[in-house]
Design an enzyme around this catalytic site. Structure first.
Site, PDB file in Angstrom:
ATOM      1  N   ARG A 199       0.874  -1.121  -0.042  1.00 37.99           N
ATOM      2  CA  ARG A 199      -0.022  -0.126  -0.017  1.00 37.99           C
ATOM      3  C   ARG A 199       0.713   1.082   0.550  1.00 37.99           C
ATOM      4  NH1 ARG A 199      -3.671  -3.100  -1.467  1.00 37.99           N
ATOM      5  NH2 ARG A 199      -5.917  -3.095  -0.810  1.00 37.99           N
ATOM      6  N   GLU A 213      -3.647   7.064  -5.781  1.00 34.69           N
ATOM      7  CA  GLU A 213      -3.733   6.713  -6.984  1.00 34.69           C
ATOM      8  C   GLU A 213      -5.464   7.175  -7.816  1.00 34.69           C
ATOM      9  OE1 GLU A 213      -3.028   2.185  -6.236  1.00 34.69           O
ATOM     10  OE2 GLU A 213      -0.865   2.654  -5.080  1.00 34.69           O
ATOM     11  N   HIS A 225       0.737   0.236 -10.032  1.00 29.00           N
ATOM     12  CA  HIS A 225       0.139  -0.649  -9.343  1.00 29.00           C
ATOM     13  C   HIS A 225      -0.544  -2.467 -10.259  1.00 29.00           C
ATOM     14  CE1 HIS A 225      -2.650  -1.388  -5.581  1.00 29.00           C
ATOM     15  NE2 HIS A 225      -2.601  -2.368  -5.920  1.00 29.00           N
TER      16      HIS A 225
END
Length: 547
Positions: free
Chosen positions: A233, A262, A280
């Site tokens: 994270r 994000e 990601h």
């Protein structure tokens, strides 16, 4: 026939399984938000999503039809689970489908960073042949530190050991004997691990305890040239500290797959030497997307065909009458677990709960699960609740036992929790005043009475004159108001060992804690943060009227 809407792109295998169910009608509607999403959700009984759509309290408001939402993946940050709970909507997730993909991406970033793969390829694109410029480093023989040893952390460890790396691990909830089975050398705390590692990877949830877990002081304790990886994270590493570490030459490299906000297309780390970043991609494999899609569909089909609720992040399988009768003690057990997890962060090996008095005649299995949920809630990536807490505890090799006695002691009902760690056993007891006021009534051999709520300052000290006044004076100088004070001593006479628990109106600054520890009678100071009075976890707030 139940109607289900698919709100984000789902793998073809998942859609085929949904179609094959036969008893469910489904539609795919992606890219929805705001009013359009709100109206769509009112047309369906169930929904499947990934991380793209944002199911907020606003889009759920007034919904009387939707019964279940399934997240194809682990994180449910994009779903307002509390709002769903208030409306009686079950929220489920698929915690196991991404494990291998995320672990492999972590290893891929380590290898790519160590062998300078991206800058070497970029050099070729610029029609250069610079073999000497991109000298790499082997992983074999190096030490990898892993913070967080859940599913993904353990999978990374397994692969790193296969690459002949020495693996150190820090996880407050993985017993040493289980770590040894996995080939991991455990560290008592993060500070013990940091000076020993050549590589560091984190696999923890993002919460108040892990935000900026790796900051300037932690980086300063590491070896020069250490490489840091994050596929968990964004926000666990302080990116400003990473930038400073790279500029000073202390850090040998940084690889990130996740960011505090994000989508992230601009970042001071992008484009810097010795930095490798991906958008990601941890779960972005065909296999992972197929796995989570299939699992999500299975959860929803089972829910609508048999009523089964699995992997729920917000509800327990309780009827409203049972839940209402147990709510006060479920809240007590949950808060006791939270309290004990923060008092001692060494990994537990065994837990035993003793139920005494009237509460012993209740469903104590649920109370044990509530305690386990509190003990684990800040340590795991996935949401912990009554449904999965005991399973997650046992998965980590932590025993959970119960004792029951109908004999009434000082209170009509009492719960005593013992948590055994390698360093010793902690004991805490609690009860409920009235219907819903959880109280701490014992810590170790000390008897006391204090609310289990808010910010609590726990001090171990000798019972000598003036110590309480000095504590109050220090808190006052730092503008921290003391709302409640409870004292207990092992023997009913002055001069012996004692405990003080202060309820504070604000979090004490580090300087105040330092001053307290300098007082000669005080041995230990710990700050514990519990939910405010009346605030329940989402899985326990079903049926509670909104204020």
């Amino acid at each position: 026939m139940p109607k289900v809407v698919v709100l984000d792109p789902l793998s073809p295998e998942g859609l085929k399984l949904l179609e094959a169910a036969g008893s469910i009608d489904y539609e795919v509607r992606t890219g929805l938000k705001g009013e359009e999403l709100r109206k769509t959700l009112q047309e369906f009984d169930g929904a499947i999503c990934r991380s793209g759509v944002k199911i907020t309290a606003e889009v759920l408001e007034g919904n009387t039809r939707l019964k279940a939402i399934v997240r194809a993946g682990v994180g449910v940050d994009n779903i307002d689970s509390a709002a769903a709970t208030r409306l009686g909507i079950v929220v489920m997730n698929t915690p196991g489908g991404n494990t291998v993909a995320t672990a492999e991406h972590t290893i891929a970033l380590m290898l790519a960073l160590s062998r300078n793969l991206f800058p070497a390829y970029q050099s070729l694109l610029e029609k250069k042949w610079e073999r000497g410029k991109f000298m790499g480093t082997e992983l074999a023989g190096k030490t990898l530190g892993i913070v967080g040893l859940g599913r993904v952390g353990q999978a990374v460890a397994e692969r790193a050991i296969g690459l002949k790396m020495h693996v150190l691990g820090f996880d407050p909830f993985l017993p040493e004997h289980r770590a040894k089975e996995l080939g991991i050398t455990t560290c008592k705390n993060l500070d013990e691990m940091l000076p020993e590692v050549d590589y560091l990877t984190v696999h923890t949830p993002l919460n108040d305890q892990t935000r900026n877990l790796i900051d300037r002081p932690q980086i300063a304790k590491m070896r020069k040239g250490v490489r840091l990886i994050n596929c968990a994270r964004g926000g666990i590493y302080n990116e400003e500290a990473l930038l400073e570490g790279l500029e000073s030459g202390h850090l040998g490299g940084v690889a990130l797959d996740v960011y505090p906000k994000e989508p992230c297309t601009e970042n001071p780390l992008f484009g810097r030497p010795h930095v490798l970043c991906t958008p990601h991609l941890g779960a972005s494999t065909e296999e992972a997307q197929s796995n989570v899609a299939l699992e999500a569909v299975e959860l929803l089909v089972d829910f609508f065909t048999t009523g089964a609720v699995r992997n729920s992040v917000n509800m327990a399988p309780l009827d409203p009458k049972t839940l209402e009768g147990l709510r006060g003690y479920l809240d007590l057990a949950y808060r006791m677990g939270l309290f004990m997890a923060q008092l001692d962060r060494n990994p537990p090996q065994r837990c035993k709960l003793r139920f005494q008095g009237e509460v012993a005649s209740r469903d104590t299995r649920l109370l044990s699960s509530a305690f386990a949920a509190g003990l684990l809630s800040q340590a795991l990536e996935q949401a912990v609740n009554l449904v999965n807490a005991e399973i997650l505890l046992r998965q980590r090799g932590i025993e959970l036992a119960e004792e029951r006695s109908a004999e009434v002691g000082d209170f009509s009902s009492q719960i005593t929790a013992e948590v055994a760690r390698q360093e010793g056993t902690s004991i805490v007891a609690g009860t409920v005043f009235g219907k819903s006021l959880p109280r701490l009534i014992q810590k170790r051999e000390f008897r006391l009475e204090t609310p289990l709520e808010g910010i609590m300052l726990v001090l171990y000290h000798r019972d000598v004159p003036g110590v309480i006044g000095k504590i109050g004076e220090i808190m006052g100088r730092h503008n921290v108001n003391i709302a409640f004070l409870s004292l207990g001593r092992a023997e009913n006479k002055p001069g012996g060992e004692a405990i003080g628990v202060l309820a504070l109106d604000s979090y004490p600054p580090a300087e105040a804690i330092t001053e307290l520890l300098k007082l000669e009678p005080i041995h230990k100071v710990t700050v514990v943060q519990l939910p405010p009075r009346g605030e329940l976890p989402s899985w326990l707030s079903v049926g509670v009227p909104r204020e």
